[in-house]
Design a protein around this motif. Structure first.
Motif, PDB file in Angstrom:
ATOM      1  N   ALA A  86      30.971  -8.108 -39.269  1.00  0.00           N
ATOM      2  CA  ALA A  86      31.033  -9.545 -39.575  1.00  0.00           C
ATOM      3  C   ALA A  86      31.948  -9.802 -40.760  1.00  0.00           C
ATOM      4  CB  ALA A  86      29.637 -10.088 -39.859  1.00  0.00           C
ATOM      5  N   PHE A  87      32.813 -10.791 -40.605  1.00  0.00           N
ATOM      6  CA  PHE A  87      33.745 -11.245 -41.634  1.00  0.00           C
ATOM      7  C   PHE A  87      33.186 -12.560 -42.160  1.00  0.00           C
ATOM      8  CE2 PHE A  87      37.602 -13.465 -43.012  1.00  0.00           C
ATOM      9  CZ  PHE A  87      38.388 -12.469 -43.575  1.00  0.00           C
ATOM     10  N   ILE A 131      23.234 -13.486 -43.889  1.00  0.00           N
ATOM     11  CA  ILE A 131      23.090 -12.041 -44.084  1.00  0.00           C
ATOM     12  C   ILE A 131      21.809 -11.545 -43.426  1.00  0.00           C
ATOM     13  CG2 ILE A 131      22.749 -10.213 -45.799  1.00  0.00           C
ATOM     14  CD1 ILE A 131      25.598 -11.240 -45.757  1.00  0.00           C
ATOM     15  N   GLU A 132      20.724 -12.310 -43.560  1.00  0.00           N
ATOM     16  CA  GLU A 132      19.451 -11.931 -42.946  1.00  0.00           C
ATOM     17  C   GLU A 132      19.569 -11.908 -41.427  1.00  0.00           C
ATOM     18  OE1 GLU A 132      15.833 -10.388 -43.027  1.00  0.00           O
ATOM     19  OE2 GLU A 132      16.757 -11.081 -44.899  1.00  0.00           O
ATOM     20  N   VAL A 139      23.879  -5.575 -37.419  1.00  0.00           N
ATOM     21  CA  VAL A 139      25.312  -5.533 -37.677  1.00  0.00           C
ATOM     22  C   VAL A 139      25.667  -4.179 -38.296  1.00  0.00           C
ATOM     23  CG1 VAL A 139      25.121  -6.495 -40.005  1.00  0.00           C
ATOM     24  CG2 VAL A 139      27.195  -6.905 -38.687  1.00  0.00           C
ATOM     25  N   ALA A 140      26.873  -3.700 -38.061  1.00  0.00           N
ATOM     26  CA  ALA A 140      27.297  -2.428 -38.647  1.00  0.00           C
ATOM     27  C   ALA A 140      27.737  -2.592 -40.094  1.00  0.00           C
ATOM     28  CB  ALA A 140      28.438  -1.820 -37.826  1.00  0.00           C
ATOM     29  N   ALA A 141      28.375  -3.727 -40.404  1.00  0.00           N
ATOM     30  CA  ALA A 141      28.858  -3.976 -41.769  1.00  0.00           C
ATOM     31  C   ALA A 141      29.156  -5.456 -41.922  1.00  0.00           C
ATOM     32  CB  ALA A 141      30.102  -3.154 -42.068  1.00  0.00           C
ATOM     33  N   LEU A 165      20.952  -5.181 -45.882  1.00  0.00           N
ATOM     34  CA  LEU A 165      21.754  -4.549 -44.832  1.00  0.00           C
ATOM     35  C   LEU A 165      21.439  -3.055 -44.712  1.00  0.00           C
ATOM     36  CD1 LEU A 165      25.106  -6.351 -45.669  1.00  0.00           C
ATOM     37  CD2 LEU A 165      23.825  -6.610 -43.545  1.00  0.00           C
ATOM     38  N   GLY A 166      21.142  -2.436 -45.845  1.00  0.00           N
ATOM     39  CA  GLY A 166      20.845  -1.010 -45.837  1.00  0.00           C
ATOM     40  C   GLY A 166      19.624  -0.650 -45.020  1.00  0.00           C
TER      41      GLY A 166
END
Length: 362
Positions: A86-87, A131-132, A139-141, A165-166
Protein backbone atom coordinates in the motif's frame (compact mmCIF):
# COMPACT_ATOMS: atom_id res chain seq x y z
CA UNK A 1 -50.54 -17.66 6.05
CA UNK A 2 -48.95 -19.46 3.08
CA UNK A 3 -48.65 -17.45 -0.12
CA UNK A 4 -49.56 -19.37 -3.29
CA UNK A 5 -48.75 -18.71 -6.94
CA UNK A 6 -51.35 -18.61 -9.72
CA UNK A 7 -51.02 -22.39 -10.28
CA UNK A 8 -51.69 -22.94 -6.56
CA UNK A 9 -48.12 -24.12 -5.90
CA UNK A 10 -46.64 -22.83 -2.61
CA UNK A 11 -44.13 -20.05 -3.27
CA UNK A 12 -40.55 -20.70 -2.10
CA UNK A 13 -39.46 -18.45 0.71
CA UNK A 14 -35.99 -17.08 1.32
CA UNK A 15 -35.26 -18.80 4.65
CA UNK A 16 -32.15 -16.75 5.45
CA UNK A 17 -31.99 -13.02 6.18
CA UNK A 18 -30.50 -10.70 3.56
CA UNK A 19 -30.34 -11.02 -0.20
CA UNK A 20 -30.70 -14.38 -1.91
CA UNK A 21 -27.63 -16.15 -3.17
CA UNK A 22 -26.47 -14.71 -6.49
CA UNK A 23 -25.60 -18.10 -8.01
CA UNK A 24 -21.80 -17.79 -7.96
CA UNK A 25 -20.01 -21.11 -7.45
CA UNK A 26 -18.22 -21.75 -4.17
CA UNK A 27 -15.55 -24.21 -3.10
CA UNK A 28 -18.09 -26.83 -2.03
CA UNK A 29 -19.66 -26.72 -5.52
CA UNK A 30 -16.27 -27.31 -7.15
CA UNK A 31 -15.45 -30.19 -4.80
CA UNK A 32 -18.86 -31.81 -5.38
CA UNK A 33 -18.56 -31.67 -9.18
CA UNK A 34 -14.98 -32.97 -9.12
CA UNK A 35 -15.86 -35.77 -6.68
CA UNK A 36 -13.24 -34.77 -4.12
CA UNK A 37 -13.23 -33.37 -0.60
CA UNK A 38 -13.26 -29.64 0.03
CA UNK A 39 -9.78 -29.94 1.51
CA UNK A 40 -8.46 -31.49 -1.72
CA UNK A 41 -10.15 -28.87 -3.88
CA UNK A 42 -8.73 -26.12 -1.67
CA UNK A 43 -5.18 -27.50 -1.97
CA UNK A 44 -5.43 -27.76 -5.76
CA UNK A 45 -6.80 -24.26 -6.22
CA UNK A 46 -4.16 -22.86 -3.87
CA UNK A 47 -1.41 -24.51 -5.90
CA UNK A 48 -0.38 -26.83 -3.07
CA UNK A 49 -1.36 -30.17 -4.65
CA UNK A 50 0.49 -32.42 -7.10
CA UNK A 51 -0.34 -31.55 -10.69
CA UNK A 52 -0.32 -35.11 -12.09
CA UNK A 53 -3.10 -36.63 -9.98
CA UNK A 54 -6.40 -37.33 -11.72
CA UNK A 55 -8.22 -35.46 -8.97
CA UNK A 56 -6.08 -32.39 -9.72
CA UNK A 57 -7.31 -32.26 -13.30
CA UNK A 58 -10.93 -32.84 -12.24
CA UNK A 59 -10.79 -29.95 -9.76
CA UNK A 60 -9.40 -27.56 -12.36
CA UNK A 61 -11.95 -28.68 -14.92
CA UNK A 62 -14.80 -28.29 -12.42
CA UNK A 63 -13.61 -24.80 -11.43
CA UNK A 64 -13.52 -23.76 -15.09
CA UNK A 65 -16.94 -25.23 -15.83
CA UNK A 66 -18.53 -23.51 -12.85
CA UNK A 67 -16.71 -20.21 -13.35
CA UNK A 68 -15.26 -20.46 -9.86
CA UNK A 69 -13.04 -17.51 -8.85
CA UNK A 70 -10.55 -17.92 -6.00
CA UNK A 71 -11.11 -15.43 -3.16
CA UNK A 72 -7.72 -13.72 -3.21
CA UNK A 73 -8.49 -11.53 -0.21
CA UNK A 74 -9.44 -14.54 1.90
CA UNK A 75 -6.26 -16.33 0.85
CA UNK A 76 -4.06 -13.34 1.70
CA UNK A 77 -5.74 -13.05 5.10
CA UNK A 78 -4.78 -16.68 5.74
CA UNK A 79 -1.18 -15.87 4.87
CA UNK A 80 -1.18 -17.48 1.42
CA UNK A 81 -1.56 -16.13 -2.09
CA UNK A 82 -0.74 -12.63 -3.27
CA UNK A 83 -0.44 -9.84 -0.71
CA UNK A 84 -0.65 -6.15 -1.38
CA UNK A 85 1.73 -3.25 -0.94
CA UNK A 86 0.00 0.00 0.00
CA UNK A 87 1.16 3.48 -1.00
CA UNK A 88 -0.33 5.88 1.57
CA UNK A 89 -0.10 9.68 1.30
CA UNK A 90 -2.14 12.66 2.41
CA UNK A 91 -3.00 13.38 -1.23
CA UNK A 92 -1.73 12.63 -4.71
CA UNK A 93 0.23 15.74 -5.66
CA UNK A 94 0.93 15.74 -9.37
CA UNK A 95 3.66 13.83 -11.18
CA UNK A 96 6.12 13.73 -8.27
CA UNK A 97 4.14 11.24 -6.19
CA UNK A 98 3.04 9.50 -9.37
CA UNK A 99 6.67 8.84 -10.26
CA UNK A 100 7.41 7.55 -6.76
CA UNK A 101 4.36 5.30 -6.85
CA UNK A 102 5.38 4.06 -10.28
CA UNK A 103 8.77 2.94 -9.00
CA UNK A 104 7.20 1.01 -6.13
CA UNK A 105 4.52 -0.51 -8.34
CA UNK A 106 7.07 -1.78 -10.85
CA UNK A 107 8.76 -3.80 -8.11
CA UNK A 108 5.50 -4.93 -6.50
CA UNK A 109 3.97 -6.31 -9.69
CA UNK A 110 7.24 -7.91 -10.80
CA UNK A 111 7.19 -9.87 -7.55
CA UNK A 112 3.55 -10.94 -7.78
CA UNK A 113 2.11 -8.43 -5.31
CA UNK A 114 -0.93 -6.22 -5.70
CA UNK A 115 -0.34 -2.47 -5.43
CA UNK A 116 -2.82 -0.15 -3.70
CA UNK A 117 -2.81 3.65 -3.54
CA UNK A 118 -4.60 5.31 -0.61
CA UNK A 119 -5.02 8.92 0.52
CA UNK A 120 -5.81 10.30 3.96
CA UNK A 121 -6.53 13.96 3.25
CA UNK A 122 -4.11 14.81 6.04
CA UNK A 123 -6.55 13.41 8.62
CA UNK A 124 -4.61 11.55 11.35
CA UNK A 125 -7.66 9.56 12.48
CA UNK A 126 -8.34 8.49 8.91
CA UNK A 127 -4.69 7.52 8.52
CA UNK A 128 -4.79 5.37 11.67
CA UNK A 129 -8.04 3.67 10.57
CA UNK A 130 -6.49 2.96 7.18
CA UNK A 131 -3.42 1.33 8.73
CA UNK A 132 -5.70 -0.85 10.86
CA UNK A 133 -7.78 -1.86 7.83
CA UNK A 134 -4.68 -2.70 5.80
CA UNK A 135 -3.40 -4.79 8.68
CA UNK A 136 -6.67 -6.73 8.80
CA UNK A 137 -6.23 -7.46 5.09
CA UNK A 138 -2.73 -8.81 5.74
CA UNK A 139 -0.92 -6.18 3.66
CA UNK A 140 2.75 -6.98 3.03
CA UNK A 141 3.99 -3.42 3.60
CA UNK A 142 2.82 0.17 3.89
CA UNK A 143 4.80 2.94 2.19
CA UNK A 144 4.00 6.09 4.15
CA UNK A 145 4.72 8.96 1.79
CA UNK A 146 5.28 12.70 2.12
CA UNK A 147 6.46 15.34 4.54
CA UNK A 148 5.47 15.57 8.21
CA UNK A 149 6.45 17.78 11.15
CA UNK A 150 9.52 16.24 12.84
CA UNK A 151 7.70 15.91 16.15
CA UNK A 152 7.54 13.43 19.00
CA UNK A 153 3.87 12.91 18.18
CA UNK A 154 4.71 11.67 14.70
CA UNK A 155 7.40 9.33 16.05
CA UNK A 156 4.91 7.84 18.48
CA UNK A 157 2.35 7.46 15.71
CA UNK A 158 4.84 5.79 13.40
CA UNK A 159 5.88 3.42 16.18
CA UNK A 160 2.24 2.41 16.72
CA UNK A 161 1.79 1.82 13.00
CA UNK A 162 4.91 -0.32 12.83
CA UNK A 163 3.77 -2.41 15.81
CA UNK A 164 0.27 -2.84 14.35
CA UNK A 165 1.62 -3.96 10.97
CA UNK A 166 4.19 -6.18 12.65
CA UNK A 167 1.40 -8.35 14.08
CA UNK A 168 0.83 -9.75 10.58
CA UNK A 169 4.45 -9.77 9.46
CA UNK A 170 4.12 -6.48 7.56
CA UNK A 171 6.41 -3.50 7.75
CA UNK A 172 6.17 0.28 7.69
CA UNK A 173 8.46 2.07 5.22
CA UNK A 174 8.91 5.83 5.23
CA UNK A 175 9.06 6.77 1.57
CA UNK A 176 10.39 10.26 0.80
CA UNK A 177 10.54 10.97 4.55
CA UNK A 178 13.56 11.37 6.80
CA UNK A 179 14.55 8.54 9.11
CA UNK A 180 13.39 8.57 12.72
CA UNK A 181 16.55 8.53 14.89
CA UNK A 182 14.85 6.81 17.85
CA UNK A 183 13.18 4.17 15.66
CA UNK A 184 15.94 2.67 13.52
CA UNK A 185 13.84 -0.44 12.86
CA UNK A 186 11.48 1.63 10.64
CA UNK A 187 12.89 1.75 7.13
CA UNK A 188 13.41 5.14 5.51
CA UNK A 189 14.13 5.97 1.86
CA UNK A 190 14.61 9.68 1.21
CA UNK A 191 16.45 12.07 -1.12
CA UNK A 192 18.69 15.06 -0.46
CA UNK A 193 16.40 18.07 -0.12
CA UNK A 194 18.97 20.20 1.67
CA UNK A 195 21.90 19.51 -0.64
CA UNK A 196 19.74 20.07 -3.70
CA UNK A 197 18.76 23.61 -2.72
CA UNK A 198 22.31 24.31 -1.55
CA UNK A 199 23.59 23.48 -5.04
CA UNK A 200 20.97 25.80 -6.57
CA UNK A 201 22.12 28.73 -4.44
CA UNK A 202 25.77 27.95 -5.19
CA UNK A 203 24.93 27.94 -8.91
CA UNK A 204 23.32 31.38 -8.66
CA UNK A 205 26.14 32.79 -6.51
CA UNK A 206 28.60 31.54 -9.11
CA UNK A 207 26.73 33.62 -11.70
CA UNK A 208 27.30 36.72 -9.57
CA UNK A 209 23.97 36.90 -7.76
CA UNK A 210 23.98 38.34 -4.23
CA UNK A 211 20.32 39.24 -3.72
CA UNK A 212 18.86 35.75 -3.83
CA UNK A 213 15.34 35.27 -2.49
CA UNK A 214 13.68 32.05 -1.32
CA UNK A 215 9.96 31.35 -1.77
CA UNK A 216 8.42 28.46 0.14
CA UNK A 217 5.88 27.39 2.72
CA UNK A 218 8.36 28.11 5.52
CA UNK A 219 6.56 25.70 7.86
CA UNK A 220 7.90 22.97 10.12
CA UNK A 221 7.39 19.98 7.82
CA UNK A 222 10.47 17.97 6.91
CA UNK A 223 10.47 18.93 3.23
CA UNK A 224 10.03 22.65 3.83
CA UNK A 225 12.54 22.88 6.67
CA UNK A 226 15.21 20.84 4.87
CA UNK A 227 14.94 22.89 1.69
CA UNK A 228 15.06 26.17 3.60
CA UNK A 229 18.16 24.94 5.45
CA UNK A 230 19.71 24.23 2.06
CA UNK A 231 19.05 27.82 1.07
CA UNK A 232 20.79 29.04 4.22
CA UNK A 233 23.72 26.68 3.60
CA UNK A 234 24.16 28.01 0.09
CA UNK A 235 24.16 31.61 1.26
CA UNK A 236 26.70 30.82 3.99
CA UNK A 237 28.98 29.05 1.51
CA UNK A 238 28.92 32.15 -0.71
CA UNK A 239 29.46 34.54 2.19
CA UNK A 240 26.04 36.11 1.74
CA UNK A 241 24.29 37.12 4.99
CA UNK A 242 20.78 35.75 5.51
CA UNK A 243 18.23 38.56 5.03
CA UNK A 244 14.81 37.71 6.46
CA UNK A 245 13.22 40.12 3.99
CA UNK A 246 14.40 37.87 1.15
CA UNK A 247 12.31 34.94 2.39
CA UNK A 248 8.79 34.80 0.96
CA UNK A 249 6.00 32.63 2.36
CA UNK A 250 3.64 30.93 -0.08
CA UNK A 251 1.30 27.98 -0.33
CA UNK A 252 2.33 25.18 -2.68
CA UNK A 253 0.23 26.30 -5.64
CA UNK A 254 1.21 28.36 -8.65
CA UNK A 255 -1.51 30.91 -7.89
CA UNK A 256 -0.30 31.43 -4.31
CA UNK A 257 3.28 31.77 -5.51
CA UNK A 258 2.30 34.27 -8.22
CA UNK A 259 0.47 36.44 -5.68
CA UNK A 260 3.35 36.29 -3.20
CA UNK A 261 5.87 37.14 -5.93
CA UNK A 262 3.93 40.18 -7.13
CA UNK A 263 3.90 41.58 -3.60
CA UNK A 264 7.59 40.77 -3.10
CA UNK A 265 8.98 42.32 -6.29
CA UNK A 266 6.99 45.49 -5.70
CA UNK A 267 9.00 46.12 -2.54
CA UNK A 268 12.29 44.38 -3.42
CA UNK A 269 13.30 45.48 -6.92
CA UNK A 270 16.94 44.69 -6.06
CA UNK A 271 16.32 40.91 -6.01
CA UNK A 272 18.13 39.26 -8.94
CA UNK A 273 17.30 35.61 -8.31
CA UNK A 274 14.56 33.50 -6.70
CA UNK A 275 14.96 29.94 -5.44
CA UNK A 276 11.64 28.13 -5.13
CA UNK A 277 10.77 25.29 -2.77
CA UNK A 278 8.96 23.43 -5.57
CA UNK A 279 8.51 23.58 -9.33
CA UNK A 280 4.82 24.30 -8.78
CA UNK A 281 5.78 27.50 -6.96
CA UNK A 282 8.35 28.30 -9.65
CA UNK A 283 5.64 28.22 -12.31
CA UNK A 284 3.72 30.88 -10.38
CA UNK A 285 6.87 32.94 -9.84
CA UNK A 286 7.63 32.94 -13.57
CA UNK A 287 4.05 33.90 -14.40
CA UNK A 288 4.18 36.86 -12.01
CA UNK A 289 7.52 38.04 -13.38
CA UNK A 290 6.30 37.82 -16.98
CA UNK A 291 3.12 39.73 -16.08
CA UNK A 292 5.22 42.50 -14.53
CA UNK A 293 7.45 42.82 -17.59
CA UNK A 294 10.48 41.36 -15.79
CA UNK A 295 12.78 39.34 -18.02
CA UNK A 296 13.83 35.78 -17.06
CA UNK A 297 16.78 35.40 -16.68
CA UNK A 298 17.82 38.85 -17.95
CA UNK A 299 16.43 40.63 -14.89
CA UNK A 300 15.70 37.81 -12.45
CA UNK A 301 16.87 34.19 -12.49
CA UNK A 302 14.51 31.48 -11.22
CA UNK A 303 15.32 27.99 -9.92
CA UNK A 304 12.78 25.32 -8.89
CA UNK A 305 12.89 21.93 -7.23
CA UNK A 306 11.46 18.54 -8.35
CA UNK A 307 12.05 18.62 -12.14
CA UNK A 308 8.45 18.05 -13.08
CA UNK A 309 8.10 17.09 -16.72
CA UNK A 310 6.32 20.27 -17.78
CA UNK A 311 9.03 22.69 -16.57
CA UNK A 312 11.38 21.83 -19.43
CA UNK A 313 8.69 23.20 -21.77
CA UNK A 314 8.35 26.61 -20.09
CA UNK A 315 9.72 29.73 -21.78
CA UNK A 316 12.47 29.88 -20.79
CA UNK A 317 12.86 26.30 -19.60
CA UNK A 318 13.26 26.04 -15.85
CA UNK A 319 16.54 25.43 -14.06
CA UNK A 320 15.61 23.06 -11.24
CA UNK A 321 16.77 20.39 -8.84
CA UNK A 322 15.94 16.88 -10.03
CA UNK A 323 14.73 14.63 -7.25
CA UNK A 324 14.97 10.83 -7.80
CA UNK A 325 11.32 10.09 -7.08
CA UNK A 326 11.12 6.90 -9.14
CA UNK A 327 14.29 5.53 -7.54
CA UNK A 328 12.95 6.28 -4.04
CA UNK A 329 9.78 4.32 -4.83
CA UNK A 330 11.73 1.47 -6.40
CA UNK A 331 14.04 1.07 -3.39
CA UNK A 332 11.09 1.21 -1.00
CA UNK A 333 9.36 -1.43 -3.13
CA UNK A 334 12.39 -3.72 -2.93
CA UNK A 335 12.38 -3.54 0.84
CA UNK A 336 8.62 -4.14 0.84
CA UNK A 337 9.05 -7.42 -1.07
CA UNK A 338 11.81 -8.67 1.21
CA UNK A 339 15.14 -7.06 0.35
CA UNK A 340 17.25 -6.50 3.47
CA UNK A 341 17.14 -3.06 5.06
CA UNK A 342 20.52 -2.04 6.45
CA UNK A 343 19.82 1.55 7.44
CA UNK A 344 18.45 4.89 6.19
CA UNK A 345 18.99 5.64 2.51
CA UNK A 346 19.30 9.21 1.21
CA UNK A 347 19.61 9.44 -2.57
CA UNK A 348 21.41 12.40 -4.18
CA UNK A 349 19.57 15.22 -5.92
CA UNK A 350 20.87 16.78 -9.14
CA UNK A 351 20.86 20.39 -10.33
CA UNK A 352 19.61 20.65 -13.93
CA UNK A 353 20.67 23.95 -15.49
CA UNK A 354 18.33 25.31 -18.17
CA UNK A 355 17.33 28.69 -19.52
CA UNK A 356 15.79 30.36 -16.47
CA UNK A 357 19.11 31.07 -14.74
CA UNK A 358 21.84 33.35 -16.05
CA UNK A 359 24.49 35.91 -15.00
CA UNK A 360 23.44 38.75 -12.74
CA UNK A 361 22.34 41.80 -14.64
CA UNK A 362 24.96 44.51 -15.06
Amino acid sequence: MTTRTSDDTPARRNTTPGPERSGGANLADVARLAGVSRATASRVLAGRAAGKAASHARVLAAAQELGYVVNGLARSMMGVGRRSIAFVSSMMVGPTFASMAGGAEDVATANGHLFTMCTTGGDIDREAALIEALTEQRVAAVLLVGATPPTEEFEQRAERYAETLGRVGAQLILCGRAALPHLPQIASIDYDHRGGVRSAVEHLAGLGHRRIAFIGSLDDTTTSSQRFLGYQDGLADAGIPLDEEMTVRSGNTSDDAATATQAFIATHPDATAIVCQTDIMAVGVCRALHASGISIPGDVSVVGFDDMQLVADLTPSLTTVRAPFHDVGELAGRIAVGEAYTGPIVLPSELVVRGSSGPVRA
